[in-house]
Design a protein around this motif. Structure first.
Motif, mmCIF file in Angstrom:
data_model
loop_
_atom_site.group_PDB
_atom_site.id
_atom_site.type_symbol
_atom_site.label_atom_id
_atom_site.label_comp_id
_atom_site.label_asym_id
_atom_site.label_seq_id
_atom_site.Cartn_x
_atom_site.Cartn_y
_atom_site.Cartn_z
ATOM 1 N N ARG A 279 64.717 -7.088 -81.569
ATOM 2 C CA ARG A 279 64.542 -7.666 -80.091
ATOM 3 C C ARG A 279 63.033 -7.862 -79.945
ATOM 4 N NH1 ARG A 279 68.938 -5.424 -76.058
ATOM 5 N NH2 ARG A 279 70.917 -6.242 -77.004
ATOM 6 N N TYR A 280 62.424 -6.821 -80.331
ATOM 7 C CA TYR A 280 60.691 -6.783 -80.223
ATOM 8 C C TYR A 280 60.150 -8.247 -80.932
ATOM 9 C CZ TYR A 280 55.867 -5.826 -80.652
ATOM 10 O OH TYR A 280 54.594 -5.954 -80.948
ATOM 11 N N THR B 274 60.998 -11.200 -79.271
ATOM 12 C CA THR B 274 60.635 -11.691 -77.780
ATOM 13 C C THR B 274 59.159 -11.122 -77.767
ATOM 14 O OG1 THR B 274 61.394 -9.536 -77.049
ATOM 15 C CG2 THR B 274 63.091 -11.396 -76.967
ATOM 16 N N LYS B 275 58.751 -9.990 -78.438
ATOM 17 C CA LYS B 275 57.478 -9.481 -78.183
ATOM 18 C C LYS B 275 57.262 -8.834 -77.011
ATOM 19 C CE LYS B 275 56.319 -11.486 -82.118
ATOM 20 N NZ LYS B 275 55.966 -10.636 -83.423
ATOM 21 N N ARG B 276 58.526 -8.452 -76.666
ATOM 22 C CA ARG B 276 58.567 -7.417 -75.313
ATOM 23 C C ARG B 276 58.214 -6.108 -75.715
ATOM 24 N NH1 ARG B 276 63.306 -9.119 -71.494
ATOM 25 N NH2 ARG B 276 62.352 -7.464 -70.252
ATOM 26 N N TYR C 219 61.024 -3.167 -75.847
ATOM 27 C CA TYR C 219 61.970 -3.080 -76.853
ATOM 28 C C TYR C 219 61.553 -2.240 -77.846
ATOM 29 C CZ TYR C 219 64.910 -6.787 -74.873
ATOM 30 O OH TYR C 219 65.659 -7.620 -74.056
#
Length: 227
Positions: free
Chosen positions: A160-161, A164-166, A169
């Motif tokens: 997920r990271y 999304t680069k969030r 995560y």
């Protein structure tokens, strides 16, 4: 916006309990008949094999720790319902005290086929109390007595990271990975201590439970909700 977080959900608490979980797996494998008492998947599979071979007495050998695991979950919920409103002591501290008492008992059970069954059943019971009572770290569902789910979640959060680069995560992936690392550390420590102290080595696992008991007297810092 920040929200209050219980110390039972702090990463430090999860890390200490993961060390205990890894320690107990190493202990039961090395000196209690080469079995893993923390997770019941293996016992369920082996019970199925015995039933297929019509080895019903052999199946009983594996069903006993499974029943103990289920009993531990039920007792954990009973204790939670009875003491969750107590201001004197946290219900999870009662669980930890119960776990410690059982492990002390295990330390004085000799190592032979029959007594190993008793010991592994008691440790399965302890692990079910722990896995039912400590299920989250910083809001993430995490197990401290087994690693399969944590490994899956670590990989999922990392994906997920990358998508999304969030950083949320990535942080969650690191938390899952950290718990796995502490579990491995516990297994390594358990191996060393069990080879030296044999059946009495389980007493050292009690140290982790006592540390966790003390930690629960503290208030955790406020934490930002996961997004």
């Amino acid at each position: 916006m920040e929200k209050n977080k219980q110390m039972s959900e702090a990463f430090l608490t999860g890390a200490v309990l993961a060390v205990v979980g890894g320690f107990l797996d190493a202990y039961t494998y090395i000196c209690r008949g080469a079995v893993f008492a923390n997770a019941q998947t293996g016992n369920i599979v082996l019970m199925g094999i015995r039933l297929a071979d019509r080895d019903f007495s052999g199946a009983v050998y594996y069903i006993i720790p499974i029943i103990a695991f289920v009993a531990g979950v039920l007792i954990s919920e009973i204790i939670r319902n009875l003491f969750r409103k107590s201001r004197l002591i946290h219900w999870r501290q009662i669980i930890l005290a119960f776990e410690t008492a059982v492990l002390i008992l295990v330390a004085f059970i000799p190592a032979d086929d029959f007594n190993n069954l008793i010991s592994n059943t008691l440790i399965s019971f302890v692990c079910s109390l722990q896995v039912q009572s400590f299920r989250t770290v910083n809001g993430n569902a995490i197990a401290t007595t087994m690693c399969t789910g944590n490994l899956r979640s670590a990989a999922e959060m990392f994906f997920r990271y990358t998508a999304t680069k969030r950083k949320t995560y990535l942080n969650r992936s690191f938390q899952y990975s950290g718990i796995i690392i502490f579990f491995i550390m516990g297994a390594a420590i358990g191996t060393v201590f069990t080879k030296v102290f044999e059946v009495k080595a389980v007493l050292f696992a009690c140290i982790g439970l006592i540390i966790t008991f003390i930690l629960l007297f503290k208030k955790a810092k406020a934490a930002k909700p996961n997004g």
